[in-house]
Design an enzyme around this catalytic site. Structure first.
Site, PDB file in Angstrom:
ATOM      1  CE1 TYR A 179      -3.960   2.044   0.704  1.00 47.93           C
ATOM      2  CE2 TYR A 179      -2.931   2.677   2.774  1.00 47.93           C
ATOM      3  CZ  TYR A 179      -3.928   2.833   1.834  1.00 47.93           C
ATOM      4  OH  TYR A 179      -4.898   3.781   2.033  1.00 47.93           O
ATOM      5  NE  ARG A 232      -5.619  12.609  -5.493  1.00 44.58           N
ATOM      6  CZ  ARG A 232      -6.160  12.100  -4.402  1.00 44.58           C
ATOM      7  NH1 ARG A 232      -7.185  12.670  -3.843  1.00 44.58           N
ATOM      8  NH2 ARG A 232      -5.703  10.999  -3.835  1.00 44.58           N
ATOM      9  CE  LYS A 250      -6.794   3.723  -1.060  1.00 42.06           C
ATOM     10  NZ  LYS A 250      -6.758   4.529   0.155  1.00 42.06           N
ATOM     11  CD  GLU A 322      -9.097   5.385  -2.816  1.00 40.04           C
ATOM     12  OE1 GLU A 322      -9.947   4.747  -2.179  1.00 40.04           O
ATOM     13  OE2 GLU A 322      -8.416   6.289  -2.329  1.00 40.04           O
ATOM     14  CG  ASP A 323      -6.335   8.011  -5.377  1.00 44.16           C
ATOM     15  OD1 ASP A 323      -6.904   8.404  -4.340  1.00 44.16           O
ATOM     16  OD2 ASP A 323      -5.219   7.470  -5.349  1.00 44.16           O
ATOM     17  CG  ASP A 345     -10.619   5.763   0.733  1.00 45.02           C
ATOM     18  OD1 ASP A 345     -10.999   5.757   1.909  1.00 45.02           O
ATOM     19  OD2 ASP A 345      -9.497   5.355   0.365  1.00 45.02           O
ATOM     20  CG  ASP A 346      -9.284   9.881  -2.418  1.00 46.42           C
ATOM     21  OD1 ASP A 346      -8.276   9.431  -1.871  1.00 46.42           O
ATOM     22  OD2 ASP A 346      -9.772   9.381  -3.456  1.00 46.42           O
ATOM     23  CG  ASN A 487      -0.760   9.546   1.505  1.00 47.35           C
ATOM     24  OD1 ASN A 487      -0.008   9.517   2.467  1.00 47.35           O
ATOM     25  ND2 ASN A 487      -2.076   9.448   1.628  1.00 47.35           N
ATOM     26  CG  ASN A 531      -3.555   5.822   4.735  1.00 42.60           C
ATOM     27  OD1 ASN A 531      -4.545   5.214   4.321  1.00 42.60           O
ATOM     28  ND2 ASN A 531      -2.577   6.205   3.943  1.00 42.60           N
TER      29      ASN A 531
HETATM   30  O1  LIG Z   1      -4.058   5.778  -0.575  1.00 46.76           O
HETATM   31  C1  LIG Z   1      -3.713   6.386   0.465  1.00 46.76           C
HETATM   32  O2  LIG Z   1      -2.709   6.123   1.098  1.00 46.76           O
HETATM   33  C2  LIG Z   1      -4.615   7.452   1.005  1.00 46.76           C
HETATM   34  C3  LIG Z   1      -5.429   8.023  -0.060  1.00 46.76           C
HETATM   35  O3  LIG Z   1      -6.541   7.604  -0.318  1.00 46.76           O
HETATM   36  C4  LIG Z   1      -4.809   9.006  -0.959  1.00 46.76           C
HETATM   37  O4  LIG Z   1      -3.760   9.568  -0.641  1.00 46.76           O
HETATM   38  O5  LIG Z   1      -5.384   9.234  -2.018  1.00 46.76           O
HETATM   39 MG   LIG Z   2      -7.047   7.871  -2.347  1.00 49.47          MG
END
Ligand SMILES: O=C([O-])CC(=O)C(=O)O
Ligand SMILES: [Mg+2]
Length: 631
Positions: A179, A232, A250, A322-323, A345-346, A487, A531
């Site tokens: 991760y 992103r 994830k 996610e992202d 999640d973000d 991160n 996190n």
């Molecule tokens: O993935 C990770 O460590 C935390 C997160 O969701 C990000 O930074 O986008």
């Molecule tokens: Mg993320």
């Protein structure tokens, strides 16, 4: 040929859709599949007597050199189509190659006899515990984090249960490998390290066919999808299709930390192109070679995906965004939050984990949330998501009117402090934070003027909490709370060492990516990891086990409080505002129980009646990676 008398698994869809009638006829005739057919989930288990079939083979299928041409591949003429027929035989060589069932050297003598493994393995039989020890030893030999990552991915693809046992038992050591931060580097280099597909790729080319694409995935009982469009990735920017490493990572945590079955997890990457020129010019790039599609074209593809997912898996499927980039993330959450079980999640996961840390930190700094003042660097998904959840907690717990609660929270973006004179030009998610104030350009001036007790970095830009900024926080506060959340490690706003040194050891510090303990003035400081990995696995488990079909903010608050309650006095004495990851499955069970309880309370739970003890129930739902005995 004793090994031919065995069980075979055939995938229904492949029998019906991907085999030509001709080849199917040839198979059914030559294999003489017996009639004992029992259905288990989507699989058809057939007892076959291949021994007989070999004797009865059509001579055409036998090639001169004695190699049987079961599938017509050798004898077929160039103009003849051949079906790429595969049967997965859950024994013999294929059993060793099946990551779900493989046990490697842990197959017992009896299993080796029953499942045609004799001679395929060296004579020794070892326990799963010894396998864990051996793998850990091997992984520790690698010096380069990416090599460790690849070794872990190889293990996941060859022996899934061993992968999860190793990860669960050594979570503190291996989380940074599978991760954040290593997964970031893996995504950057995904094109060259890519071996086998680990999830579904849905690109613009699949438009109009997404339902079919979902049906190509070998598992049917999917409960969680983590989806990215790669725009992103962490704080690394647009990595296009190579963002796949993130959903894969994830979901590994969903199973290891939250106990959701691996076969119920589906990683998805939506590929609409990339604006990353370096990748577009990289010969090893694995995605579409075009600039990102935007507007209607983008929306239509995502919409087709969302509709197909619900059609294929039903209302209770959890979709974790996610992202995604800011300009899509908020809108997607808003839109699909009304029709699907979605969670960003973000925005929401990060918010929930940070709120938990702040609730725990109050025990160290005193007062209530409403007594504190918050300053953010970064006003995107994480920044505004956290800000909103803090305000909501003040509103719900302390009856602080939402508007007043928001006034205690200030955000700085790339153009300086967000103030009312900028309101017209602000993106909609920043507007609630545009308070009355003179414009301020620099973060350090904002710190001196606003005098926050808590400084939170969510900018995605490393090294922005400079010595001046941190010293300004230390001049104002006895115990400044400093959270550097971006991160991976390279994007962290400051390092743990900087935070402790520049505040003369007074900072309460946590970061998104892990940092080692720091020795300063003879004391050892252990930084916490703020996190979202603390939240999403347990949160998702709570949603799934209650059978809810919508996410509500109250569930996020419940998750925060559950996590904060897991921080012990012993942790706080060390300056830790998060519990160690070692106990994460217990923590996840507690989070899941509180989230599920909230779903029941709100009348949103679909699994009735409500179990009496939700923590026990959560624990009993959790996947464990011990090997079963094979008959
Ligand atoms: O993935 C990770 O460590 C935390 C997160 O969701 C990000 O930074 O986008
Ligand atoms: Mg993320």
């Amino acid at each position: 040929m004793a090994s031919l008398n065995r069980c075979i698994f055939l995938n229904k869809t492949h029998i019906s859709s991907s085999c030509s009638p001709l080849s199917l006829k040839r198979h059914s005739e030559s294999l003489k599949l017996s009639s004992v057919i029992s259905e288990r989930n989507d699989r058809v288990l057939m007892e076959s007597s291949l021994k007989d079939s070999v004797l009865e083979l059509d001579p055409v299928s036998a090639v001169n050199d004695g190699v049987l041409d079961f599938y017509g591949e050798v004898m077929a003429m160039e103009d003849q189509g051949v079906t790429p027929w595969t049967v997965s035989v859950a024994s013999g060589y294929n059993l060793l190659r099946n990551p779900h069932h493989n046990k490697g050297l842990a197959f017992t003598d009896k299993e080796r006899d029953t499942h045609y493994l004799r001679g395929l393995l060296p004579p020794t039989v070892i326990s799963q515990d010894l396998q864990v020890k051996k793998l850990l030893y091997r992984i520790r030999q690698y010096q380069v984090p990416l090599q460790k990552y690849m070794a872990m991915m190889d293990l996941q693809e060859s022996n899934e249960k061993l992968f999860y046992k190793l990860l669960i038992e050594h979570v503190e050591e291996l989380l940074p490998v599978v991760y954040t931060p290593t997964v970031g580097e893996a995504c950057q280099k995904y094109g060259s390290i890519f071996r086998r597909p680990q999830g579904l790729y849905i690109s613009l080319r699949e438009k109009g066919k997404i339902l079919e694409v979902l049906r190509n995935w070998p598992e049917m009982g999917i409960q969680v999808i983590v989806v990215t469009d790669g725009e992103r990735i962490l704080g690394l920017g647009d990595l296009g299709c190579q963002g796949m490493g993130i959903p894969v990572g994830k979901l590994s945590l969903y199973s290891a930390l939250g106990g959701v079955r691996p076969s119920a997890c589906l990683p998805v990457t939506i590929d609409v192109g990339t604006n990353n020129d370096k990748l577009l010019n990289d010969e090893f790039y694995i995605g579409l070679r075009q600039k990102r599609a935007t507007g209607q074209e983008y929306k239509e593809l995502v919409h087709e995906f969302m509709a197909a997912v619900k059609q294929n898996y039903g209302e209770k499927i959890l979709i974790q965004f996610e992202d995604f980039a800011n300009h899509n993330a908020f809108d997607l959450l808003e839109k699909y939050g009304k029709t699907h079980l979605v969670f960003n999640d973000d925005i929401q996961g990060t918010a929930s984990v940070v709120l938990a840390g702040l609730i725990a930190a109050l025990k160290l700094v005193g007062g209530t949330l409403a007594d504190h003042k918050f300053l953010f660097l970064g006003a995107g998904e994480a920044g505004t998501g956290i800000a909103e959840l803090i305000a909501l907690e003040m509103f719900k717990k302390m009856n602080t009117p939402l508007e007043d609660a928001r006034k205690k929270i200030w955000l700085v973006d790339s153009k300086g402090l967000i103030v009312s004179s900028r309101k017209e030009s602000l993106q909609h998610f920043k507007k609630p934070w545009a308070h009355e104030h003179e414009p301020i350009q620099d973060l350090v001036d904002a710190v001196k003027d606003i005098k926050p007790t808590v400084l939170i970095g969510t900018s995605g830009v490393g090294r922005t909490f400079t010595k001046d900024v941190v010293e300004a926080m230390a001049a104002i506060n006895k115990k400044p709370i400093i959270l550097a959340l971006s991160n991976p490690t390279s994007q962290s706003e400051c390092t743990a060492e900087e935070a402790y040194t520049w505040t003369e050891g007074r900072a309460i510090f946590a970061s998104g990516s892990p940092f080692d303990p720091v020795e300063y003035n003879g004391n050892v400081f252990v930084p916490g990891q703020a996190n979202n990995a603390y939240i999403f696995p347990g949160f998702g488990l709570g949603l799934i086990m209650s059978g809810t079909i919508r996410v509500r903010d109250d569930m996020l608050l419940a998750a925060s409080e559950a996590l904060a309650a897991q921080v012990t006095q012993e942790n706080l004495d060390k300056g830790l505002i998060f519990p160690p990851f070692t106990n994460i499955r217990k923590i996840s069970a507690n989070i899941a129980a509180k989230v599920a309880a909230k779903a029941y309370e709100l009348g949103l739970a679909g699994r009735l009646p409500q179990p009496k003890d939700l923590v026990k129930h959560a624990e009993s739902c959790m996947y464990t990676p011990s090997y079963p005995n094979y008959r």
